[in-house]
Enzyme design. Structure first.
Site, PDB file in Angstrom:
ATOM      1  N   GLU A 279     -62.531  -3.808 -28.809  1.00 57.58           N
ATOM      2  CA  GLU A 279     -62.324  -4.286 -27.276  1.00 57.58           C
ATOM      3  C   GLU A 279     -61.046  -3.775 -26.643  1.00 57.58           C
ATOM      4  O   GLU A 279     -61.135  -3.759 -25.340  1.00 57.58           O
ATOM      5  CB  GLU A 279     -62.498  -6.147 -27.271  1.00 57.58           C
ATOM      6  N   TRP A 282     -61.869  -0.707 -25.304  1.00 63.09           N
ATOM      7  CA  TRP A 282     -62.691  -0.600 -24.368  1.00 63.09           C
ATOM      8  C   TRP A 282     -61.717  -0.846 -23.104  1.00 63.09           C
ATOM      9  O   TRP A 282     -61.886  -0.092 -21.942  1.00 63.09           O
ATOM     10  CB  TRP A 282     -63.475  -1.923 -24.203  1.00 63.09           C
ATOM     11  N   TRP A 311     -79.734  -2.593  -1.508  1.00 58.11           N
ATOM     12  CA  TRP A 311     -79.159  -3.850  -1.670  1.00 58.11           C
ATOM     13  C   TRP A 311     -79.716  -5.091  -0.866  1.00 58.11           C
ATOM     14  O   TRP A 311     -79.835  -4.806   0.328  1.00 58.11           O
ATOM     15  CB  TRP A 311     -77.774  -4.007  -1.764  1.00 58.11           C
ATOM     16  N   ASN A 346     -66.750 -13.356 -21.619  1.00 57.00           N
ATOM     17  CA  ASN A 346     -67.339 -11.985 -21.641  1.00 57.00           C
ATOM     18  C   ASN A 346     -68.679 -11.985 -21.525  1.00 57.00           C
ATOM     19  O   ASN A 346     -69.457 -11.358 -20.487  1.00 57.00           O
ATOM     20  CB  ASN A 346     -66.819 -11.072 -22.865  1.00 57.00           C
ATOM     21  N   TRP A 364     -73.029  -4.666  -6.212  1.00 57.07           N
ATOM     22  CA  TRP A 364     -71.971  -5.077  -7.430  1.00 57.07           C
ATOM     23  C   TRP A 364     -70.393  -5.185  -6.741  1.00 57.07           C
ATOM     24  O   TRP A 364     -69.686  -6.090  -7.250  1.00 57.07           O
ATOM     25  CB  TRP A 364     -71.612  -4.015  -8.409  1.00 57.07           C
ATOM     26  N   TRP A 387     -68.304  -4.398 -13.905  1.00 54.02           N
ATOM     27  CA  TRP A 387     -69.435  -4.725 -12.916  1.00 54.02           C
ATOM     28  C   TRP A 387     -70.267  -3.432 -12.916  1.00 54.02           C
ATOM     29  O   TRP A 387     -71.387  -3.437 -12.821  1.00 54.02           O
ATOM     30  CB  TRP A 387     -68.767  -4.692 -11.491  1.00 54.02           C
TER      31      TRP A 387
HETATM   32  C1  LIG Z   1     -68.518  -7.835 -14.935  1.00 58.60           C
HETATM   33  C2  LIG Z   1     -67.244  -7.986 -15.795  1.00 58.60           C
HETATM   34  C3  LIG Z   1     -65.993  -8.047 -15.297  1.00 58.60           C
HETATM   35  C4  LIG Z   1     -64.842  -8.103 -16.137  1.00 58.60           C
HETATM   36  N1  LIG Z   1     -63.617  -8.064 -15.645  1.00 58.60           N
HETATM   37  C5  LIG Z   1     -62.363  -7.995 -16.577  1.00 58.60           C
HETATM   38  C6  LIG Z   1     -61.080  -8.126 -15.773  1.00 58.60           C
HETATM   39  O1  LIG Z   1     -61.198  -8.291 -14.462  1.00 58.60           O
HETATM   40  N2  LIG Z   1     -60.138  -8.024 -16.323  1.00 58.60           N
HETATM   41  C7  LIG Z   1     -60.026  -7.939 -17.907  1.00 58.60           C
HETATM   42  O2  LIG Z   1     -58.857  -7.860 -18.724  1.00 58.60           O
HETATM   43  N3  LIG Z   1     -61.347  -7.951 -18.298  1.00 58.60           N
HETATM   44  C8  LIG Z   1     -62.580  -8.030 -17.653  1.00 58.60           C
HETATM   45  N4  LIG Z   1     -63.653  -7.849 -18.329  1.00 58.60           N
HETATM   46  C9  LIG Z   1     -63.771  -7.684 -19.705  1.00 58.60           C
HETATM   47  C10 LIG Z   1     -63.888  -9.159 -20.595  1.00 58.60           C
HETATM   48  O3  LIG Z   1     -64.827  -9.798 -20.160  1.00 58.60           O
HETATM   49  C11 LIG Z   1     -62.617  -9.786 -20.710  1.00 58.60           C
HETATM   50  O4  LIG Z   1     -61.408  -8.892 -21.082  1.00 58.60           O
HETATM   51  C12 LIG Z   1     -62.632 -10.696 -21.823  1.00 58.60           C
HETATM   52  O5  LIG Z   1     -63.727 -11.665 -21.571  1.00 58.60           O
HETATM   53  C13 LIG Z   1     -61.317 -11.564 -21.864  1.00 58.60           C
HETATM   54  O6  LIG Z   1     -61.305 -12.650 -22.983  1.00 58.60           O
HETATM   55  P1  LIG Z   1     -60.391 -12.520 -24.202  1.00 58.60           P
HETATM   56  O7  LIG Z   1     -58.916 -12.371 -23.892  1.00 58.60           O
HETATM   57  O8  LIG Z   1     -60.983 -13.850 -24.972  1.00 58.60           O
HETATM   58  O9  LIG Z   1     -61.144 -11.483 -24.793  1.00 58.60           O
HETATM   59  P2  LIG Z   1     -61.226 -10.791 -26.269  1.00 58.60           P
HETATM   60  O10 LIG Z   1     -62.639 -10.816 -26.747  1.00 58.60           O
HETATM   61  O11 LIG Z   1     -60.406 -11.638 -27.139  1.00 58.60           O
HETATM   62  O12 LIG Z   1     -60.574  -9.290 -26.267  1.00 58.60           O
HETATM   63  C14 LIG Z   1     -59.109  -9.026 -26.455  1.00 58.60           C
HETATM   64  C15 LIG Z   1     -59.034  -8.297 -25.178  1.00 58.60           C
HETATM   65  O13 LIG Z   1     -59.538  -7.064 -25.333  1.00 58.60           O
HETATM   66  C16 LIG Z   1     -59.609  -6.728 -23.833  1.00 58.60           C
HETATM   67  N5  LIG Z   1     -61.163  -6.728 -23.725  1.00 58.60           N
HETATM   68  C17 LIG Z   1     -62.029  -7.199 -24.068  1.00 58.60           C
HETATM   69  N6  LIG Z   1     -63.320  -6.957 -23.646  1.00 58.60           N
HETATM   70  C18 LIG Z   1     -63.085  -6.095 -23.073  1.00 58.60           C
HETATM   71  C19 LIG Z   1     -64.153  -5.143 -22.146  1.00 58.60           C
HETATM   72  N7  LIG Z   1     -65.337  -5.333 -22.078  1.00 58.60           N
HETATM   73  N8  LIG Z   1     -63.591  -4.451 -21.325  1.00 58.60           N
HETATM   74  C20 LIG Z   1     -62.298  -4.187 -21.123  1.00 58.60           C
HETATM   75  N9  LIG Z   1     -61.283  -4.933 -21.645  1.00 58.60           N
HETATM   76  C21 LIG Z   1     -61.875  -5.797 -22.753  1.00 58.60           C
HETATM   77  C22 LIG Z   1     -59.123  -7.694 -22.896  1.00 58.60           C
HETATM   78  O14 LIG Z   1     -57.858  -7.338 -22.664  1.00 58.60           O
HETATM   79  C23 LIG Z   1     -59.124  -8.741 -23.898  1.00 58.60           C
HETATM   80  O15 LIG Z   1     -58.309  -9.861 -23.867  1.00 58.60           O
HETATM   81  C24 LIG Z   1     -64.786  -8.163 -17.511  1.00 58.60           C
HETATM   82  C25 LIG Z   1     -66.297  -7.822 -18.039  1.00 58.60           C
HETATM   83  C26 LIG Z   1     -67.318  -7.901 -17.325  1.00 58.60           C
HETATM   84  C27 LIG Z   1     -68.863  -7.857 -17.922  1.00 58.60           C
END
Ligand SMILES: Cc1cc2nc3c(=O)[nH]c(=O)nc-3n(C[C@H](O)[C@H](O)[C@H](O)COP(=O)(O)OP(=O)(O)OC[C@H]3O[C@@H](n4cnc5c(N)ncnc54)[C@H](O)[C@@H]3O)c2cc1C
Length: 467
Positions: A279, A282, A311, A346, A364, A387
């Site tokens: 993650e 990612w 849209w 997420n 979106w 998105w």
């Molecule tokens: C539509 C959509 C919008 C999103 N917008 C954002 C946003 O504005 N900011 C954001 O930080 N994340 C975003 N995410 C990714 C992800 O949902 C969040 O990072 C995550 O839910 C944060 O929770 P956590 O810290 O418990 O993550 P954990 O699952 O503990 O992951 C650890 C860290 O990895 C990074 N991470 C995790 N998943 C992703 C991912 N899919 N993409 C990029 N980084 C990731 C984050 O920094 C996160 O804190 C988005 C995902 C979707 C589907």
């Protein structure tokens, strides 16, 4: 006037494992850490009590207090950095201005402009990622467009020790902050007062402070340590279940740099938490993607979908989605979680983004902007990436014909309905069997605003027509 080094803090709001601070102190001149409330960015924050600003203000006050114990102090100002920074550098006789690289298009434009005024005095160092956007390239030249090979190359490039903390110089020598404030004032600049706490600090830039029990500013490293000790090993099994605390909830702390990416990677490696490391990769994939394709911040990453998707403009539908009144309990719970917590799980982000762009066939960009108003962890690259993934218009995106069924997602990832009950009080007394699709069980709840099968078909038809 004796020369100084300015360390310009942006998304690296901490005083440990800090690339810019380490590089600044290594210059062996008194260091003055500086934070600028960017008036251009603040103009995009219409809510007076925006919780992200409270988070930042509490962090800055804590950093100032900590710096004072180390013989320095923080200088905070409110202005447009492009005009302020050259004036400040001159007023404080800065021989160096060190900051961390920022890869967002707007931030790059800002830094270029400041760089033009400051010349060699401005130095940018890598901090917020393990690998900068130009460091992991396909055959050494082109950006990766697919995550899996990018992730493989990222892992192959990670050498032992890269995850170590960046040591802050042994002899931290800070500038006398009171003298710096005076010099700034003589130059017509107005340093903000940090000593009376975050409410007073925010009032000076026109915002209200709100204490936030969900996102305490001093919780980042504690959360990381607890997650690595207790949560990381089960992450791969628990991360998709919306009603569990199966993820780290570190995203706001990572976003603003209260924890460093290196300490996260170090923790992931130590715990053998490979799925969690993925993650973090990612996150860098999306930062890299936005860097190489800056236009994707506002247009479809995939050129074939630009300006051809028809849209819907149904305002009632959009409002129902924003307010969590779609009639699909899992969607409603998620949208209300965003409003109350400033965060969303997420899996829920994927479900609601799919619902808006597929079931409601709405642009979106509308969803991206709505998330931008409320997410504590709002990050342009990750948000646009997420998105456009859900809208099937992005890099390595969800194929358009794979439309999430919100009821099945709910049954699978919130089987007991705990997530729904936590955010939709109307359904608190409803059983796990009936809660996912209340209209099928005679439960009094909002009727679904669209019917799944018909909405799915309409979405597929819209994409097929544009393909
Ligand atoms: C539509 C959509 C919008 C999103 N917008 C954002 C946003 O504005 N900011 C954001 O930080 N994340 C975003 N995410 C990714 C992800 O949902 C969040 O990072 C995550 O839910 C944060 O929770 P956590 O810290 O418990 O993550 P954990 O699952 O503990 O992951 C650890 C860290 O990895 C990074 N991470 C995790 N998943 C992703 C991912 N899919 N993409 C990029 N980084 C990731 C984050 O920094 C996160 O804190 C988005 C995902 C979707 C589907």
């Amino acid at each position: 006037m004796s020369p100084t080094t300015l360390v310009w803090l942006r998304r690296d709001l901490r005083l440990h494992d800090h690339a810019a601070l380490a590089a600044g102190l290594a210059e062996k001149l008194p260091v003055q850490p500086v934070f600028i409330f960017d008036s251009g960015i603040l103009a995009q924050f219409p809510k007076k009590d925006d919780r992200r600003l409270s988070f930042i203000a509490a962090t800055l006050c804590a950093m100032d207090a900590e710096l004072r114990t180390r013989g320095g102090g923080l200088l905070a100002l409110h202005a447009e950095p492009e005009t302020l920074m050259p004036k400040l550098a001159k007023a404080l006789a800065a021989e160096n201005v060190v900051a961390a690289e920022d890869y967002e298009p707007g931030a790059r434009a800002r830094d270029q402009q400041v760089g033009k005024a400051l010349g060699a005095v401005l130095r940018l160092v890598k901090d917020q990622v393990m690998f900068a956007p130009g460091e992991i390239l396909r055959e050494g030249t082109a950006p990766y467009k697919v995550f899996t090979p990018y992730g493989k190359a990222w892992r192959a490039a990670l050498q032992p020790g890269m995850e170590n903390a960046i040591a802050i110089h042994d002899k931290e020598a800070y500038a006398d902050v009171a003298a710096m404030r005076k010099l700034a004032r003589v130059a017509g600049l107005e340093p903000l007062e940090l000593g009376h706490g975050p409410a007073h600090l925010l009032a000076q830039v026109g915002y209200d402070y709100a204490e936030d029990a969900l996102w305490p500013a001093d919780d980042g490293r504690k959360r990381l340590a607890a997650f690595i000790r207790h949560g990381a090993k089960d992450y791969a099994k628990t991360r998709d279940f919306m009603g569990l605390h199966g993820t780290s909830r570190l995203s706001p702390y990572i976003r603003f740099g209260l924890v460093s990416v290196r300490e996260c990677v170090r923790g992931a490696l130590a715990a053998g938490a490979d799925t969690w490391l993925n993650e973090l990769i990612w996150r860098e994939f999306y930062a890299m993607n936005l860097f190489h394709f800056p236009e994707s911040a506002h247009t479809e990453w995939n050129p074939k979908y630009r300006e051809v998707l028809e849209w819907s403009h149904n305002k009632e539908h959009f409002k129902a989605w924003q307010e969590g009144r779609t009639g699909y309990p899992v969607v409603d719970a998620a949208m209300r979680q965003l409003l109350t917590d400033g965060w969303m799980h997420n899996r829920a982000r994927m479900v609601v983004a799919s619902f808006l762009t597929k079931h409601l066939r709405q642009d979106w960009r509308l969803g991206e902007a709505h998330f931008g108003q409320y997410l504590m962890d709002y990050d342009l690259a990750s948000n646009v990436g997420g998105w456009q993934w859900a809208a099937s218009t992005g890099t390595d995106a969800q194929p358009y014909f794979r439309v999430f069924n919100p009821v099945l997602q709910s049954e699978r990832f919130d089987a007991e309905g705990d997530y729904i009950r936590a955010y939709v009080p109307e359904l608190r007394g409803v059983s796990a069997k009936d809660i996912h699709a209340p209209w099928k069980h005679g439960v009094g709840y909002i009727r679904p605003i669209v019917v799944h099968e018909a909405a799915r078909e309409a979405a597929i038809a819209m994409f097929k027509k544009a393909s």
